[in-house]
Design a protein around this motif. Sequence first.
Motif, PDB file in Angstrom:
ATOM      1  N   LYS A  92       0.842  -1.208   0.000  1.00 49.29           N
ATOM      2  CA  LYS A  92       0.000   0.000   0.000  1.00 49.29           C
ATOM      3  C   LYS A  92       0.877   1.258   0.000  1.00 49.29           C
ATOM      4  O   LYS A  92       0.631   2.204  -0.759  1.00 49.29           O
ATOM      5  CB  LYS A  92      -0.925   0.006   1.221  1.00 49.29           C
ATOM      6  CG  LYS A  92      -1.878   1.205   1.266  1.00 49.29           C
ATOM      7  CD  LYS A  92      -2.878   1.069   2.396  1.00 49.29           C
ATOM      8  CE  LYS A  92      -2.409   1.677   3.680  1.00 49.29           C
ATOM      9  NZ  LYS A  92      -2.564   3.164   3.705  1.00 49.29           N
ATOM     10  N   ASN A  93       1.901   1.271   0.829  1.00 52.43           N
ATOM     11  CA  ASN A  93       2.797   2.429   0.894  1.00 52.43           C
ATOM     12  C   ASN A  93       3.493   2.651  -0.442  1.00 52.43           C
ATOM     13  O   ASN A  93       3.661   3.796  -0.886  1.00 52.43           O
ATOM     14  CB  ASN A  93       3.825   2.232   2.007  1.00 52.43           C
ATOM     15  CG  ASN A  93       3.208   2.290   3.395  1.00 52.43           C
ATOM     16  OD1 ASN A  93       2.127   2.853   3.580  1.00 52.43           O
ATOM     17  ND2 ASN A  93       3.872   1.690   4.370  1.00 52.43           N
ATOM     18  N   THR A  99       1.427   6.747  -6.872  1.00 53.08           N
ATOM     19  CA  THR A  99       0.216   7.392  -7.386  1.00 53.08           C
ATOM     20  C   THR A  99      -0.082   8.744  -6.746  1.00 53.08           C
ATOM     21  O   THR A  99      -0.951   9.475  -7.229  1.00 53.08           O
ATOM     22  CB  THR A  99      -0.999   6.479  -7.166  1.00 53.08           C
ATOM     23  OG1 THR A  99      -1.199   6.258  -5.749  1.00 53.08           O
ATOM     24  CG2 THR A  99      -0.818   5.135  -7.859  1.00 53.08           C
ATOM     25  N   ASN A 100       0.613   9.075  -5.639  1.00 52.19           N
ATOM     26  CA  ASN A 100       0.311  10.303  -4.892  1.00 52.19           C
ATOM     27  C   ASN A 100      -1.142  10.334  -4.426  1.00 52.19           C
ATOM     28  O   ASN A 100      -1.801  11.380  -4.435  1.00 52.19           O
ATOM     29  CB  ASN A 100       0.626  11.557  -5.720  1.00 52.19           C
ATOM     30  CG  ASN A 100       2.121  11.794  -5.871  1.00 52.19           C
ATOM     31  OD1 ASN A 100       2.877  11.593  -4.919  1.00 52.19           O
ATOM     32  ND2 ASN A 100       2.540  12.204  -7.045  1.00 52.19           N
ATOM     33  N   GLU A 101      -1.653   9.178  -4.070  1.00 52.78           N
ATOM     34  CA  GLU A 101      -3.016   9.043  -3.563  1.00 52.78           C
ATOM     35  C   GLU A 101      -2.970   8.324  -2.218  1.00 52.78           C
ATOM     36  O   GLU A 101      -1.950   7.724  -1.852  1.00 52.78           O
ATOM     37  CB  GLU A 101      -3.877   8.217  -4.533  1.00 52.78           C
ATOM     38  CG  GLU A 101      -3.967   8.774  -5.949  1.00 52.78           C
ATOM     39  CD  GLU A 101      -4.954   9.909  -6.090  1.00 52.78           C
ATOM     40  OE1 GLU A 101      -5.660  10.211  -5.117  1.00 52.78           O
ATOM     41  OE2 GLU A 101      -5.013  10.491  -7.185  1.00 52.78           O
ATOM     42  N   HIS A 102      -4.105   8.361  -1.485  1.00 56.93           N
ATOM     43  CA  HIS A 102      -4.214   7.629  -0.229  1.00 56.93           C
ATOM     44  C   HIS A 102      -5.321   6.587  -0.353  1.00 56.93           C
ATOM     45  O   HIS A 102      -6.381   6.872  -0.931  1.00 56.93           O
ATOM     46  CB  HIS A 102      -4.528   8.576   0.939  1.00 56.93           C
ATOM     47  CG  HIS A 102      -4.808   7.855   2.217  1.00 56.93           C
ATOM     48  ND1 HIS A 102      -3.824   7.185   2.929  1.00 56.93           N
ATOM     49  CD2 HIS A 102      -5.970   7.648   2.893  1.00 56.93           C
ATOM     50  CE1 HIS A 102      -4.377   6.619   3.987  1.00 56.93           C
ATOM     51  NE2 HIS A 102      -5.662   6.891   3.996  1.00 56.93           N
ATOM     52  N   ASP A 162       2.947  -9.126 -14.656  1.00 57.83           N
ATOM     53  CA  ASP A 162       3.421  -9.360 -13.303  1.00 57.83           C
ATOM     54  C   ASP A 162       4.092  -8.104 -12.753  1.00 57.83           C
ATOM     55  O   ASP A 162       4.886  -7.451 -13.446  1.00 57.83           O
ATOM     56  CB  ASP A 162       4.424 -10.522 -13.339  1.00 57.83           C
ATOM     57  CG  ASP A 162       4.927 -10.909 -11.961  1.00 57.83           C
ATOM     58  OD1 ASP A 162       4.194 -10.737 -10.976  1.00 57.83           O
ATOM     59  OD2 ASP A 162       6.078 -11.398 -11.877  1.00 57.83           O
ATOM     60  N   ALA A 163       3.761  -7.735 -11.517  1.00 61.20           N
ATOM     61  CA  ALA A 163       4.329  -6.575 -10.820  1.00 61.20           C
ATOM     62  C   ALA A 163       3.999  -5.250 -11.497  1.00 61.20           C
ATOM     63  O   ALA A 163       4.744  -4.285 -11.403  1.00 61.20           O
ATOM     64  CB  ALA A 163       5.842  -6.722 -10.662  1.00 61.20           C
ATOM     65  N   SER A 164       2.860  -5.198 -12.198  1.00 56.22           N
ATOM     66  CA  SER A 164       2.430  -3.951 -12.836  1.00 56.22           C
ATOM     67  C   SER A 164       1.319  -3.295 -12.023  1.00 56.22           C
ATOM     68  O   SER A 164       0.601  -3.954 -11.266  1.00 56.22           O
ATOM     69  CB  SER A 164       1.937  -4.211 -14.256  1.00 56.22           C
ATOM     70  OG  SER A 164       0.707  -4.933 -14.242  1.00 56.22           O
ATOM     71  N   LEU A 165       1.189  -1.982 -12.217  1.00 60.21           N
ATOM     72  CA  LEU A 165       0.180  -1.201 -11.509  1.00 60.21           C
ATOM     73  C   LEU A 165      -0.681  -0.446 -12.516  1.00 60.21           C
ATOM     74  O   LEU A 165      -0.164   0.267 -13.370  1.00 60.21           O
ATOM     75  CB  LEU A 165       0.867  -0.209 -10.564  1.00 60.21           C
ATOM     76  CG  LEU A 165      -0.056   0.697  -9.735  1.00 60.21           C
ATOM     77  CD1 LEU A 165      -0.852  -0.117  -8.731  1.00 60.21           C
ATOM     78  CD2 LEU A 165       0.762   1.767  -9.017  1.00 60.21           C
ATOM     79  N   LEU A 166      -2.001  -0.616 -12.407  1.00 59.89           N
ATOM     80  CA  LEU A 166      -2.963   0.109 -13.237  1.00 59.89           C
ATOM     81  C   LEU A 166      -3.759   1.037 -12.334  1.00 59.89           C
ATOM     82  O   LEU A 166      -4.292   0.600 -11.313  1.00 59.89           O
ATOM     83  CB  LEU A 166      -3.909  -0.876 -13.934  1.00 59.89           C
ATOM     84  CG  LEU A 166      -4.960  -0.249 -14.848  1.00 59.89           C
ATOM     85  CD1 LEU A 166      -4.342   0.091 -16.198  1.00 59.89           C
ATOM     86  CD2 LEU A 166      -6.145  -1.195 -15.041  1.00 59.89           C
ATOM     87  N   VAL A 167      -3.828   2.315 -12.693  1.00 63.87           N
ATOM     88  CA  VAL A 167      -4.533   3.291 -11.866  1.00 63.87           C
ATOM     89  C   VAL A 167      -5.698   3.868 -12.658  1.00 63.87           C
ATOM     90  O   VAL A 167      -5.516   4.384 -13.760  1.00 63.87           O
ATOM     91  CB  VAL A 167      -3.592   4.426 -11.415  1.00 63.87           C
ATOM     92  CG1 VAL A 167      -4.329   5.381 -10.474  1.00 63.87           C
ATOM     93  CG2 VAL A 167      -2.360   3.855 -10.728  1.00 63.87           C
ATOM     94  N   PHE A 195      -6.454  -1.370  -4.545  1.00 64.06           N
ATOM     95  CA  PHE A 195      -6.473  -0.440  -3.416  1.00 64.06           C
ATOM     96  C   PHE A 195      -7.518   0.640  -3.671  1.00 64.06           C
ATOM     97  O   PHE A 195      -7.570   1.210  -4.765  1.00 64.06           O
ATOM     98  CB  PHE A 195      -5.090   0.179  -3.231  1.00 64.06           C
ATOM     99  CG  PHE A 195      -4.050  -0.814  -2.791  1.00 64.06           C
ATOM    100  CD1 PHE A 195      -3.901  -1.130  -1.457  1.00 64.06           C
ATOM    101  CD2 PHE A 195      -3.231  -1.443  -3.721  1.00 64.06           C
ATOM    102  CE1 PHE A 195      -2.941  -2.045  -1.036  1.00 64.06           C
ATOM    103  CE2 PHE A 195      -2.280  -2.362  -3.326  1.00 64.06           C
ATOM    104  CZ  PHE A 195      -2.135  -2.671  -1.983  1.00 64.06           C
ATOM    105  N   ARG A 196      -8.327   0.919  -2.654  1.00 58.92           N
ATOM    106  CA  ARG A 196      -9.465   1.826  -2.808  1.00 58.92           C
ATOM    107  C   ARG A 196      -9.543   2.815  -1.663  1.00 58.92           C
ATOM    108  O   ARG A 196      -8.938   2.595  -0.611  1.00 58.92           O
ATOM    109  CB  ARG A 196     -10.783   1.010  -2.829  1.00 58.92           C
ATOM    110  CG  ARG A 196     -10.849  -0.002  -3.960  1.00 58.92           C
ATOM    111  CD  ARG A 196     -11.645  -1.245  -3.572  1.00 58.92           C
ATOM    112  NE  ARG A 196     -11.570  -2.236  -4.633  1.00 58.92           N
ATOM    113  CZ  ARG A 196     -12.521  -2.423  -5.546  1.00 58.92           C
ATOM    114  NH1 ARG A 196     -13.618  -1.707  -5.498  1.00 58.92           N
ATOM    115  NH2 ARG A 196     -12.376  -3.343  -6.482  1.00 58.92           N
TER     116      ARG A 196
END
Length: 200
Positions: A92-93, A99-102, A162-167, A195-196
């Motif tokens: 999460k961190n 993403t500069n999001e929480h 693998d190990a990718s992030l989609l925002v 993460f939401r």
Amino acid sequence: MDLFNQRKQTNFLPYDGEVLYYPNILSLEDARAFYQNLLSGIAWQQDVVKIFGKQFITARKVAWYGDDACAYTYSHQTKIALPWTPELLSLKNKVEEITNEHYNACLLNLYHSGDEGMGWHSDNEKSIVPQSAIASLSFGAARKFVFKHKESKESVSLLLEDASLLVMKGRTQEQWLHALPKTKKVKDLRINLTFRKMIL
């Protein structure tokens, strides 16, 4: 200094939303370690969904973690969040840094093979903060992910590796559906963390 935030990301959607893709946010070694930990250390359960008034138990397994036992209701089922594990907090961190999001909760999905997928839907439940970012982190088998505009029906697809992030940000959930199509070509496991930001 965060190198990810220095990169100019391309929006995959042509209009009415914003979808950003970050490949390889972890080293191969770290990705394998997290994958094994998630596989064995998460309280996986088969999901129960209601379709046209009938309940179905999915082959796909799910888990729900978050702050202060926050609840999430979808498909007429309510889940109460389990407390964060150290590994989930670490991920999460990392995602928040990129993403500069929480985020205050995470829905995890375990797909045993390409025979398991997710039909067209939007993550627009009332318990999610409107227009907040949803960050989808993938481990294991690469899978095709598809967006379809609710009015124009235009579609956009990409491969979640693998190990990718989609925002997904902005009006994406209001204007677009998304799906993880089933495929006979994929025989391996995929673990996905979304993460939401939930309304507490």
